[in-house]
Scaffold this motif. Structure first.
Motif, PDB file in Angstrom:
ATOM      1  N   PRO A   1      17.543  38.002 -30.349  1.00  0.00           N
ATOM      2  CA  PRO A   1      16.999  37.197 -29.258  1.00  0.00           C
ATOM      3  C   PRO A   1      16.671  35.773 -29.675  1.00  0.00           C
ATOM      4  O   PRO A   1      15.600  35.506 -30.225  1.00  0.00           O
ATOM      5  N   SER A   2      17.590  34.857 -29.457  1.00  0.00           N
ATOM      6  CA  SER A   2      17.317  33.458 -29.752  1.00  0.00           C
ATOM      7  C   SER A   2      18.038  32.595 -28.732  1.00  0.00           C
ATOM      8  O   SER A   2      18.953  33.058 -28.050  1.00  0.00           O
ATOM      9  N   TRP A   3      17.604  31.343 -28.615  1.00  0.00           N
ATOM     10  CA  TRP A   3      18.278  30.423 -27.689  1.00  0.00           C
ATOM     11  C   TRP A   3      19.677  30.107 -28.173  1.00  0.00           C
ATOM     12  O   TRP A   3      20.575  29.842 -27.381  1.00  0.00           O
ATOM     13  N   GLY A   4      19.850  30.119 -29.498  1.00  0.00           N
ATOM     14  CA  GLY A   4      21.185  29.881 -30.050  1.00  0.00           C
ATOM     15  C   GLY A   4      22.182  30.910 -29.548  1.00  0.00           C
ATOM     16  O   GLY A   4      23.302  30.578 -29.159  1.00  0.00           O
ATOM     17  N   ALA A   5      21.732  32.171 -29.534  1.00  0.00           N
ATOM     18  CA  ALA A   5      22.621  33.243 -29.078  1.00  0.00           C
ATOM     19  C   ALA A   5      22.994  33.033 -27.622  1.00  0.00           C
ATOM     20  O   ALA A   5      24.161  33.189 -27.233  1.00  0.00           O
ATOM     21  N   ILE A   6      21.994  32.642 -26.821  1.00  0.00           N
ATOM     22  CA  ILE A   6      22.295  32.388 -25.403  1.00  0.00           C
ATOM     23  C   ILE A   6      23.338  31.288 -25.285  1.00  0.00           C
ATOM     24  O   ILE A   6      24.309  31.410 -24.532  1.00  0.00           O
ATOM     25  N   GLY A   7      23.152  30.220 -26.094  1.00  0.00           N
ATOM     26  CA  GLY A   7      24.108  29.114 -26.056  1.00  0.00           C
ATOM     27  C   GLY A   7      25.510  29.562 -26.417  1.00  0.00           C
ATOM     28  O   GLY A   7      26.471  29.267 -25.707  1.00  0.00           O
ATOM     29  N   VAL A   8      25.611  30.313 -27.511  1.00  0.00           N
ATOM     30  CA  VAL A   8      26.925  30.780 -27.965  1.00  0.00           C
ATOM     31  C   VAL A   8      27.589  31.636 -26.891  1.00  0.00           C
ATOM     32  O   VAL A   8      28.744  31.413 -26.507  1.00  0.00           O
TER      33      VAL A   8
ATOM     34  N   PHE B   1      26.969  31.793 -23.738  1.00  0.00           N
ATOM     35  CA  PHE B   1      27.234  31.026 -22.529  1.00  0.00           C
ATOM     36  C   PHE B   1      28.524  30.232 -22.669  1.00  0.00           C
ATOM     37  O   PHE B   1      29.403  30.275 -21.809  1.00  0.00           O
ATOM     38  N   VAL B   2      28.654  29.524 -23.789  1.00  0.00           N
ATOM     39  CA  VAL B   2      29.835  28.679 -23.989  1.00  0.00           C
ATOM     40  C   VAL B   2      31.096  29.529 -24.082  1.00  0.00           C
ATOM     41  O   VAL B   2      32.118  29.229 -23.454  1.00  0.00           O
TER      42      VAL B   2
ATOM     43  N   ALA C   1      31.587  32.499 -22.810  1.00  0.00           N
ATOM     44  CA  ALA C   1      31.884  33.072 -21.492  1.00  0.00           C
ATOM     45  C   ALA C   1      32.548  32.024 -20.603  1.00  0.00           C
ATOM     46  O   ALA C   1      33.547  32.303 -19.932  1.00  0.00           O
ATOM     47  N   LEU C   2      32.009  30.806 -20.626  1.00  0.00           N
ATOM     48  CA  LEU C   2      32.598  29.758 -19.787  1.00  0.00           C
ATOM     49  C   LEU C   2      34.031  29.459 -20.213  1.00  0.00           C
ATOM     50  O   LEU C   2      34.913  29.278 -19.373  1.00  0.00           O
ATOM     51  N   ALA C   3      34.261  29.428 -21.532  1.00  0.00           N
ATOM     52  CA  ALA C   3      35.615  29.138 -22.017  1.00  0.00           C
ATOM     53  C   ALA C   3      36.584  30.225 -21.566  1.00  0.00           C
ATOM     54  O   ALA C   3      37.664  29.937 -21.036  1.00  0.00           O
ATOM     55  N   LEU C   4      36.171  31.487 -21.729  1.00  0.00           N
ATOM     56  CA  LEU C   4      37.043  32.595 -21.330  1.00  0.00           C
ATOM     57  C   LEU C   4      37.341  32.516 -19.838  1.00  0.00           C
ATOM     58  O   LEU C   4      38.487  32.667 -19.395  1.00  0.00           O
ATOM     59  N   THR C   5      36.280  32.269 -19.051  1.00  0.00           N
ATOM     60  CA  THR C   5      36.458  32.171 -17.601  1.00  0.00           C
ATOM     61  C   THR C   5      37.425  31.060 -17.240  1.00  0.00           C
ATOM     62  O   THR C   5      38.323  31.252 -16.411  1.00  0.00           O
ATOM     63  N   ALA C   6      37.250  29.882 -17.886  1.00  0.00           N
ATOM     64  CA  ALA C   6      38.112  28.751 -17.543  1.00  0.00           C
ATOM     65  C   ALA C   6      39.572  29.095 -17.804  1.00  0.00           C
ATOM     66  O   ALA C   6      40.436  28.880 -16.946  1.00  0.00           O
ATOM     67  N   VAL C   7      39.841  29.669 -18.964  1.00  0.00           N
ATOM     68  CA  VAL C   7      41.223  29.992 -19.316  1.00  0.00           C
ATOM     69  C   VAL C   7      41.787  31.032 -18.357  1.00  0.00           C
ATOM     70  O   VAL C   7      42.870  30.876 -17.775  1.00  0.00           O
ATOM     71  N   LEU C   8      41.011  32.104 -18.165  1.00  0.00           N
ATOM     72  CA  LEU C   8      41.489  33.220 -17.344  1.00  0.00           C
ATOM     73  C   LEU C   8      41.727  32.787 -15.897  1.00  0.00           C
ATOM     74  O   LEU C   8      42.768  33.095 -15.306  1.00  0.00           O
ATOM     75  N   SER C   9      40.761  32.041 -15.334  1.00  0.00           N
ATOM     76  CA  SER C   9      40.902  31.673 -13.925  1.00  0.00           C
ATOM     77  C   SER C   9      42.046  30.683 -13.746  1.00  0.00           C
ATOM     78  O   SER C   9      42.777  30.758 -12.757  1.00  0.00           O
ATOM     79  N   ALA C  10      42.226  29.783 -14.710  1.00  0.00           N
ATOM     80  CA  ALA C  10      43.339  28.836 -14.596  1.00  0.00           C
ATOM     81  C   ALA C  10      44.672  29.576 -14.681  1.00  0.00           C
ATOM     82  O   ALA C  10      45.599  29.307 -13.911  1.00  0.00           O
ATOM     83  N   LEU C  11      44.749  30.538 -15.595  1.00  0.00           N
ATOM     84  CA  LEU C  11      45.995  31.309 -15.730  1.00  0.00           C
ATOM     85  C   LEU C  11      46.301  32.080 -14.446  1.00  0.00           C
ATOM     86  O   LEU C  11      47.413  32.008 -13.916  1.00  0.00           O
TER      87      LEU C  11
END
Lengths: 343, 352
Positions: free
Chosen positions: B90-97, B99-100, B102-112
């Motif tokens: 449980p750390s903010w770093g983990a949330i950041g990692v 989050f980023v 997940a967003l990257a995966l979403t961007a790639v997948l949705s664009a494809l």
């Protein structure tokens, strides 16, 4: 128009061939896949078992998908509620099969088959009638508007699934196979499951019946012409709406038949079972090309065979195999295997 | 100031305005107005779903395409945060990692998905998203070593967000400011910001082009707009916002699993909310979500009472069984599509 001309001008049984002579390539995909799998699997008995399982599943998916693809081809209507007819077909079958448990348990295969035949008739009549209502109430007001079609037929699906809960209760229903087609026939080392053979038989009957109607009757001629160019058929004085209602009802009845077969295969019925299999059905009609019966048949066999083979060889990949197949086919032919005709 | 916040797109109906202000105030003061765990859960769910449904409205109402993969992106956000917090602690770093990633995966997948299926025919999109989303759902429940399978993963949030945490010793209006309330306000303000961002998007030139494509894609293309690019961008944008909503949900629940994040019934809920609230009006998302979430939590009790009262009458008790509330919403859904396609918000705007 190629089909229309050939089946009318030459005496050849045109239903053997889908379209132009050069377009037979996709037909080779299925045998190619089956043969390719043999060296990969290695063991002959396992290969036979898997192939039979794939063919049986493919036939059932074909039965369910064929109506949908024709409905789309004819009127550009994509019915997301098709899955409801599959579930309802299976649940209607319980109305016959559960009271006739004695026939199902009997050691006489003919009594078993009679019970199933009766269940199929009831299911097809029920889903056909329901299809008529569905077309009137749900689909008719939204012709030509894809967005609304998808939404409204989804709404129809939600209502139908909930009505199954209301009428049959929320719990799942067991639907055991009759004694005559339970178990497997063992030939040497090869075990052939009886129900799968039965499913392949039913699928072939449906396929041949459909091809005969489509290619040898006046009605079939009109349907094929309607898929090619519905405005022209209308301009020639035929009531395309009535033709469409007929195809819609037939497609719904076929979904009901598919539902009975699928329900017996699963042996447990839940209201959402139609929607579960709809995912495969959509993949199949995309692969086959929207509106094409042959494409749908090939697509169904490919999807089911591939699912069975990869399930055996690499279970983790099996999940994505259908998507992968769809991507590959669409990269090859962006409109699907036989999708060129429609717009 | 107000104009910039709302991007010049006001509710344009007095009743709607009053309703929106009510919802806003209720959500803003929820921890103080309705103390207790359950009401706070309902309020947080409303905040998160407003974002999720509004982002879906960007696709359905503004771009005119039907996607069934919206829960998949929502789930990617949820799993991104969940698995990161579970794996990294449980750390903010983990949330950041998380989050980023997940967003990257979403961007790639949705664009494809967008480029692949919107290129051919828009109607393919609905079917392909359905197929991909169901494959993703199966994948998430099968890879149990990584995702926790059907059970999902429970995890702990960073200290500040934990229920035991106290910001200070005293109380405000009789309510101790616990980590739970801090989390709620994190969710609330993030949701508010995302909603206003979406409002900005649909009222930008980009949003106008989307509406033009929705009305007549052929004409839009003839005017020189590349419809595939615009629709794909809309898909990516909506998917990214859905991912953020999923991330918020995971932080709120401190749990992620296939039933709460990916199941098809959430997709159906989203559809019902958008259509009943009003397609093509972001405010419809607010109304739709509030109605559905309240119905989920309170209509069922009402139906249960009526159903009990009708025992003995054939069929009616079953039709009114509390579990059948979706049936009635389904009927309402179909009627909305036919008779008031702009939903409740559209109705309210017509009569001013």
């Amino acid at each position: 128009m190629a089909i229309v001309q050939r089946s009318d001008t030459t005496g050849r049984p045109a239903w053997r061939l889908p379209r132009l002579a050069g377009d037979r390539l996709p037909l080779l995909l299925v045998p190619a896949l089956v043969l390719l799998a043999l060296p990969l699997i290695g063991a002959f008995p396992a290969w036979i078992t898997l192939t039979l399982a794939g063919l049986a599943m493919g036939m059932m998916i074909f039965i369910m998908a064929s109506g949908l693809t024709l409905v789309f081809g004819l009127m550009d209507v994509l019915n997301f509620g098709h899955g409801a007819f599959i579930s309802i077909g299976a649940f209607l079958a319980t109305l016959v099969l559960l009271p006739l448990a004695a026939w199902m348990q009997a050691d006489n295969i003919w009594m078993n088959l009679a019970a199933i035949a009766l269940a199929i008739v009831v299911a097809m009549a029920g889903t056909g009638a329901l299809g008529l209502v569905f077309e009137r109430v749900i689909v008719r007001p939204v012709y030509g508007q894809h967005l609304k079609q998808i939404l409204v037929t989804m709404g129809g699906l939600i209502i139908a699934e909930q009505m199954i809960h209301v009428l049959w209760g929320p719990q799942q229903i067991a639907l055991p196979l009759p004694t005559g087609i339970r178990g497997a026939i063992v030939v040497g080392e090869v075990a052939l499951e009886r129900y799968r053979l039965f499913a392949v038989g039913v699928g072939l009957v449906v396929l041949i019946g459909m091809l005969l109607v489509l290619n040898r009757t006046r009605l079939g001629l009109l349907i094929r012409a309607g898929v090619e160019n519905s405005e022209m058929v209308q301009a020639l004085g035929y009531d395309i709406r009535r033709l469409f209602v007929l195809v819609f009802v037939a497609g719904s009845a076929l979904a009901g038949l598919g539902g009975v077969m699928w329900g017996l295969y699963r042996e447990v019925l839940v209201a959402g079972m139609g929607m579960e299999v709809m995912v495969l059905v959509f993949i199949v009609i995309i692969i086959g090309g929207l509106g094409s019966v042959w494409g749908c048949f090939i697509g169904a066999l490919m999807v089911a065979l591939l699912a069975n083979y990869t399930g055996f060889l690499m279970p983790k990949v099996a999940l994505g195999s259908n998507i992968l197949l769809m991507v590959l086919i669409l990269l090859w032919r962006p409109q699907g295997l036989y999708g060129g005709a429609k717009r | 100031m107000l104009r910039a916040l709302f991007s010049g797109d006001y509710p344009r109906s007095r009743v709607l305005m009053v309703l929106l202000v009510l919802v806003f105030v209720a959500l803003l003061l929820a921890p103080f107005l309705f103390p207790g765990t359950r009401p706070l859960n309902v309020a947080a769910k409303i905040c998160i779903f407003i974002v999720l449904v509004a982002s879906y409205d960007l696709l359905l109402g503004y771009a005119g395409i039907v996607s069934f993969a919206h829960t998949m992106f929502y789930g990617i956000g949820g799993y991104g945060i969940g698995l990161a917090l579970y794996g990294l602690g449980p750390s903010w770093g983990a949330i950041g990692v998380g989050f980023v990633l997940a967003l990257a995966l979403t961007a790639v997948l949705s664009a494809l998905i967008g480029l692949f299926s919107l290129r051919v025919r828009a109607i393919f999109f609905a079917m392909i998203t359905l197929a991909v989303a169901s494959a993703f759902l199966i994948l998430a429940s099968q890879l149990s070593g990584f995702t926790g399978g059907e059970d999902g993963r429970s995890f702990r949030a960073p200290t500040v967000l934990q229920p035991g945490f106290r910001l200070f010793d005293g109380e405000i209006f009789g309510v101790a400011i616990s980590g739970r309330i801090i989390t709620y306000y994190l969710v609330f303000f993030a949701a508010l910001a995302l909603f206003l961002f979406l409002l900005r998007v649909v009222n930008s030139p980009f949003g106008r082009v989307l509406q033009a494509i929705r009305e007549n894609d052929f004409r839009a293309e003839a005017l020189g707009y590349r419809t595939v690019v615009y629709r794909t961008l809309a898909n990516v944008l909506a998917a990214l916002v859905a991912t953020m909503a999923g991330a918020l949900m995971a932080i709120w629940l401190r749990y992620t699993g296939p039933d709460t994040m990916l199941s098809f019934s959430i997709m159906i809920d989203i559809l019902l909310m958008v259509v009943i609230g009003g397609m093509g009006t972001l405010y419809g998302a607010v109304i739709g979500v509030v109605i559905l979430v309240l119905a989920q939590n309170y209509l069922q009790a009402l139906m249960g009472g009526v159903s009990k009262a009708l025992v003995g009458v054939p069929l009616l008790p079953d039709l009114l069984h509390p579990d059948r509330w979706v049936l009635w919403l389904g009927v309402l859904f179909v009627l909305s599509v036919y008779f008031f396609p702009t939903g409740i918000v559209g109705r309210l705007r017509q009569r001013r």
